[in-house]
Motif scaffolding. Sequence first.
Motif, PDB file in Angstrom:
ATOM      1  N   GLY A  80      34.612  34.108  50.930  1.00  0.00           N
ATOM      2  CA  GLY A  80      35.190  35.320  51.497  1.00  0.00           C
ATOM      3  C   GLY A  80      36.596  35.097  52.011  1.00  0.00           C
ATOM      4  O   GLY A  80      37.494  35.919  51.783  1.00  0.00           O
ATOM      5  N   LEU A  83      39.003  34.592  48.983  1.00  0.00           N
ATOM      6  CA  LEU A  83      39.316  35.832  48.291  1.00  0.00           C
ATOM      7  C   LEU A  83      40.198  36.757  49.128  1.00  0.00           C
ATOM      8  O   LEU A  83      40.932  37.588  48.582  1.00  0.00           O
ATOM      9  N   ALA A  84      40.133  36.615  50.447  1.00  0.00           N
ATOM     10  CA  ALA A  84      40.938  37.455  51.337  1.00  0.00           C
ATOM     11  C   ALA A  84      42.387  36.992  51.426  1.00  0.00           C
ATOM     12  O   ALA A  84      43.243  37.716  51.942  1.00  0.00           O
ATOM     13  N   ARG A  87      46.913  35.154  47.831  1.00  0.00           N
ATOM     14  CA  ARG A  87      46.782  34.605  46.487  1.00  0.00           C
ATOM     15  C   ARG A  87      45.579  33.691  46.487  1.00  0.00           C
ATOM     16  O   ARG A  87      45.364  32.930  47.424  1.00  0.00           O
ATOM     17  N   HIS A  88      44.755  33.753  45.445  1.00  0.00           N
ATOM     18  CA  HIS A  88      43.567  32.903  45.415  1.00  0.00           C
ATOM     19  C   HIS A  88      43.400  32.276  44.036  1.00  0.00           C
ATOM     20  O   HIS A  88      43.960  32.766  43.043  1.00  0.00           O
ATOM     21  N   GLN A 109      30.969  39.598  43.409  1.00  0.00           N
ATOM     22  CA  GLN A 109      32.075  39.840  44.332  1.00  0.00           C
ATOM     23  C   GLN A 109      33.329  39.090  43.889  1.00  0.00           C
ATOM     24  O   GLN A 109      34.440  39.617  43.959  1.00  0.00           O
ATOM     25  N   VAL A 110      33.131  37.861  43.426  1.00  0.00           N
ATOM     26  CA  VAL A 110      34.264  37.063  42.961  1.00  0.00           C
ATOM     27  C   VAL A 110      34.885  37.709  41.727  1.00  0.00           C
ATOM     28  O   VAL A 110      36.114  37.793  41.599  1.00  0.00           O
ATOM     29  N   ALA A 112      34.861  40.843  40.941  1.00  0.00           N
ATOM     30  CA  ALA A 112      35.565  42.062  41.351  1.00  0.00           C
ATOM     31  C   ALA A 112      36.952  41.751  41.895  1.00  0.00           C
ATOM     32  O   ALA A 112      37.840  42.605  41.868  1.00  0.00           O
ATOM     33  N   ALA A 113      37.121  40.522  42.387  1.00  0.00           N
ATOM     34  CA  ALA A 113      38.425  40.102  42.908  1.00  0.00           C
ATOM     35  C   ALA A 113      39.291  39.468  41.826  1.00  0.00           C
ATOM     36  O   ALA A 113      40.376  38.955  42.116  1.00  0.00           O
ATOM     37  N   GLY A 114      38.797  39.466  40.588  1.00  0.00           N
ATOM     38  CA  GLY A 114      39.572  38.941  39.480  1.00  0.00           C
ATOM     39  C   GLY A 114      39.461  37.455  39.262  1.00  0.00           C
ATOM     40  O   GLY A 114      40.300  36.853  38.582  1.00  0.00           O
ATOM     41  N   ALA A 115      38.425  36.836  39.810  1.00  0.00           N
ATOM     42  CA  ALA A 115      38.213  35.394  39.649  1.00  0.00           C
ATOM     43  C   ALA A 115      36.823  35.159  39.058  1.00  0.00           C
ATOM     44  O   ALA A 115      36.077  36.100  38.783  1.00  0.00           O
TER      45      ALA A 115
END
Length: 292
Positions: A80, A83-84, A87-88, A109-110, A112-115
Amino acid sequence: MSEEKVLGFVGLGVMGGPMCANLTRKSGLPVIVYDARDDALASAVEIGAERASDLADLAARVDIVFLSLPSIAQVEEVVGEILAAPRHPAVIVDMSTSDVTRTRELGEQVAAAGAVLVDAPVARLRQAAVEGTLLITVGAPEGLFATLEPHLSCMGSDIVHVGGLGNGQVVKILNNMVVFQNVNALAEAMAIGRTAGVDGRLLFETLQLGSADSFQLRKNAMGTLVPDEFPEKAFPTLYAIKDLALALQLAEDGGLTVKGAQQTMELLEATRDAGYELNYYPVMIKLIDGRG
């Protein structure tokens, strides 16, 4: 993903510390590390890793991050925070032993964050982590597995692709379930043999010559049950309970009753309740032979 330049590692504990050390020494790439403990970070820096000031700093600097954490709760928290960050990394590799359902939910969830989240839990003893000879079971897309395998091979000698996300956890959890039941059986054999007048070392050395031989007999039982030594800085009873609970949850989810694993869980819980929660879990023998 074959040209990533920087690796990250979070969690420098009993297993994660030596795993990260091997990754740092062998990968030929910069490795950025983070842990809540200053001493663990200092040790990693001594062998060539770079220290991140916090998880956001690490996330901003790495392309792939490897996690070695106590449980899925810590994995969820760390992911979390990663991802917050502004840049990740594109790939997060969880090398912890984690709950299967929650791992797959976290993967969504990951994504959805593009990873991409990959599970790659490790098996074998701490010495294997030091030597870089761990068994690593990987749940990942085929192409991504090919990209990650060279990095994972810095930490393990047997890297097995077992399917999609969560499958790595399933195989690792079942490995541990079998290990705990095996040690349970060996502890019972030791207790019975001693009660009947047979020297414990002689018993196990002889069993190694027959069909009862196993890795756990040769390594674990000879190293712990024979000398009757169960140090705290090893794989404690609490960890064994956590991992076996994951196997029992898988069985329940599948509508299965596994009485052998349930019996071993009851013994481990009794061992914990007797005050041995931090001791190396083969200490269960003290409950079997009446010393607990």
